[in-house]
Design a protein around this motif. Structure first.
Motif, PDB file in Angstrom:
ATOM      1  N   GLY A  64     -53.168  42.714   5.664  1.00  0.00           N
ATOM      2  CA  GLY A  64     -52.511  42.941   7.325  1.00  0.00           C
ATOM      3  C   GLY A  64     -51.454  41.362   7.488  1.00  0.00           C
ATOM      4  O   GLY A  64     -50.401  41.979   7.518  1.00  0.00           O
ATOM      5  N   ASN A  90     -48.653  41.530   4.919  1.00  0.00           N
ATOM      6  CA  ASN A  90     -47.814  42.946   5.599  1.00  0.00           C
ATOM      7  C   ASN A  90     -46.920  42.622   6.501  1.00  0.00           C
ATOM      8  O   ASN A  90     -45.145  42.668   6.923  1.00  0.00           O
ATOM      9  CB  ASN A  90     -48.548  44.433   5.470  1.00  0.00           C
ATOM     10  CG  ASN A  90     -48.077  45.395   3.742  1.00  0.00           C
ATOM     11  OD1 ASN A  90     -47.735  45.516   3.359  1.00  0.00           O
ATOM     12  ND2 ASN A  90     -49.907  44.899   3.710  1.00  0.00           N
ATOM     13  N   THR A 150     -48.548  59.508   5.932  1.00  0.00           N
ATOM     14  CA  THR A 150     -48.721  59.155   4.096  1.00  0.00           C
ATOM     15  C   THR A 150     -48.176  60.675   3.676  1.00  0.00           C
ATOM     16  O   THR A 150     -47.875  61.681   4.245  1.00  0.00           O
ATOM     17  CB  THR A 150     -50.270  58.933   4.788  1.00  0.00           C
ATOM     18  OG1 THR A 150     -50.665  58.463   3.324  1.00  0.00           O
ATOM     19  CG2 THR A 150     -51.063  60.069   4.690  1.00  0.00           C
ATOM     20  N   GLY A 209     -54.298  52.605   3.310  1.00  0.00           N
ATOM     21  CA  GLY A 209     -53.025  51.387   3.213  1.00  0.00           C
ATOM     22  C   GLY A 209     -52.236  51.177   2.560  1.00  0.00           C
ATOM     23  O   GLY A 209     -51.084  50.457   1.695  1.00  0.00           O
ATOM     24  N   LEU A 211     -48.230  53.765   3.487  1.00  0.00           N
ATOM     25  CA  LEU A 211     -47.937  54.436   5.059  1.00  0.00           C
ATOM     26  C   LEU A 211     -46.516  54.046   5.308  1.00  0.00           C
ATOM     27  O   LEU A 211     -45.888  52.802   4.883  1.00  0.00           O
ATOM     28  CB  LEU A 211     -49.332  53.150   6.124  1.00  0.00           C
ATOM     29  CG  LEU A 211     -50.482  53.223   6.127  1.00  0.00           C
ATOM     30  CD1 LEU A 211     -51.439  52.271   6.398  1.00  0.00           C
ATOM     31  CD2 LEU A 211     -50.590  54.952   6.456  1.00  0.00           C
ATOM     32  N   TYR A 252     -44.570  49.761  14.893  1.00  0.00           N
ATOM     33  CA  TYR A 252     -45.358  48.971  13.551  1.00  0.00           C
ATOM     34  C   TYR A 252     -44.985  47.738  14.897  1.00  0.00           C
ATOM     35  O   TYR A 252     -45.570  46.819  15.088  1.00  0.00           O
ATOM     36  CB  TYR A 252     -44.563  48.572  12.820  1.00  0.00           C
ATOM     37  CG  TYR A 252     -45.142  47.320  11.943  1.00  0.00           C
ATOM     38  CD1 TYR A 252     -45.804  48.060  11.159  1.00  0.00           C
ATOM     39  CD2 TYR A 252     -45.207  46.262  11.824  1.00  0.00           C
ATOM     40  CE1 TYR A 252     -47.129  47.711   9.652  1.00  0.00           C
ATOM     41  CE2 TYR A 252     -45.704  45.765  11.147  1.00  0.00           C
ATOM     42  CZ  TYR A 252     -46.581  46.415  10.186  1.00  0.00           C
ATOM     43  OH  TYR A 252     -47.432  45.159   8.911  1.00  0.00           O
ATOM     44  N   PHE A 264     -50.774  44.983  11.807  1.00  0.00           N
ATOM     45  CA  PHE A 264     -52.198  45.017  11.394  1.00  0.00           C
ATOM     46  C   PHE A 264     -52.858  43.718  12.593  1.00  0.00           C
ATOM     47  O   PHE A 264     -51.986  42.106  12.259  1.00  0.00           O
ATOM     48  CB  PHE A 264     -52.200  44.311   9.733  1.00  0.00           C
ATOM     49  CG  PHE A 264     -52.379  45.553   9.120  1.00  0.00           C
ATOM     50  CD1 PHE A 264     -52.454  47.219   8.854  1.00  0.00           C
ATOM     51  CD2 PHE A 264     -50.660  46.047   8.100  1.00  0.00           C
ATOM     52  CE1 PHE A 264     -52.607  47.898   8.227  1.00  0.00           C
ATOM     53  CE2 PHE A 264     -50.252  46.436   7.787  1.00  0.00           C
ATOM     54  CZ  PHE A 264     -50.818  48.010   7.415  1.00  0.00           C
ATOM     55  N   ASP A 292     -56.356  48.628   7.638  1.00  0.00           N
ATOM     56  CA  ASP A 292     -55.903  50.302   7.413  1.00  0.00           C
ATOM     57  C   ASP A 292     -56.632  51.532   8.637  1.00  0.00           C
ATOM     58  O   ASP A 292     -55.748  52.355   9.175  1.00  0.00           O
ATOM     59  CB  ASP A 292     -55.541  51.169   6.035  1.00  0.00           C
ATOM     60  CG  ASP A 292     -56.589  51.143   6.099  1.00  0.00           C
ATOM     61  OD1 ASP A 292     -57.455  51.065   6.075  1.00  0.00           O
ATOM     62  OD2 ASP A 292     -56.933  51.666   4.650  1.00  0.00           O
TER      63      ASP A 292
END
Length: 232
Positions: free
Chosen positions: A41, A44, A93, A147, A150, A157, A163, A173
């Motif tokens: 997390g 990202n 997804t 994840g 995604l 986001y 995350f 995720d």
């Protein structure tokens, strides 16, 4: 795809590899190295902030994250963006498989888990929370998606603050998909016609390994926050 004027590719390197640095420099990709190893997390989130502050990503753009062990054709990714736009979906997804012949499905879409689901998974090797993807042939809303791939609308986001970095690895995720649905009314849209290969290893099933420890810690954190699966 790195030459597509509408696409920016960012490689996040958790180990400061010279190979990845050189590959990025020769392939028109952006290279970011973590100063010290970070969780899924956190890495990202760092990429998202880089895209926002350095690459000019706007709220209406799409932020796609996927694992390094994911093999996806450029046109599949671009079609995922186009389909998301058509359906006004902010979290998407696709259909993942574990082999290049697309015969072994990856259970990348599941219902929100219960403790019993995890127990059955470890003891029996089953996936009781997994959707039967063979029965889905149209874009469909699902509880959560791996994840490994995604696709977020950047504004979503941002609204979720990315995350939760308290999850070092595993279930982050599940957590972000649940927060998207419960807090903002944004379900995951699964696109079965778009396919890619995920060469997953499932290291969390090796008892007493680091991955197993990380999984157990994340599971406790998830259930302390969310409780068991909500029946829709």
């Amino acid at each position: 795809m790195a030459n597509n004027k509408d696409v920016e590719i960012v490689i996040r390197d958790n180990k400061a590899s010279i190979f990845l640095r050189e590959l990025s420099a020769t392939s028109s990709m952006h290279y970011l190295a973590a100063s010290s190893p970070m969780g899924f997390g956190a890495n990202n989130n760092a990429v998202f902030e880089y895209c926002r502050s350095k690459l000019g990503m706007q709220s209406g753009d799409y932020f796609c994250l996927h694992n390094p062990d994911l093999i996806i054709a450029p046109d599949v990714l671009l079609e995922a963006v186009n389909t998301a736009e058509q359906h006004a979906a902010r979290l998407v997804t696709i259909n993942l498989f574990q082999d290049s012949d697309l015969t072994r499905p990856d259970f990348n879409i599941k219902r929100f888990p219960s403790l019993l689901d995890f127990a059955r998974g470890f003891l029996l090797g089953s996936n009781p929370a997994a959707y039967d993807k063979t029965t889905i042939d149209e874009p469909t809303q699902v509880d959560w998606a791996s994840g490994a791939f995604l696709l977020f609308k950047a504004e979503l986001y941002q609204q979720l603050h990315g995350f939760d970095e308290r999850f070092f690895m595993y279930l982050e995720d599940v957590d972000i998909c649940r927060r998207a649905r419960d807090q903002l009314g944004e379900p995951v849209l699964y696109l079965p016609h778009l396919k890619a290969v995920h060469l997953c290893r499932q290291a969390n099933k090796r008892l007493f390994s680091r991955h197993f420890y990380w999984f157990m810690v994340s599971m406790l954190k998830y259930f302390l926050r969310s409780g068991s699966r909500t029946v829709n």
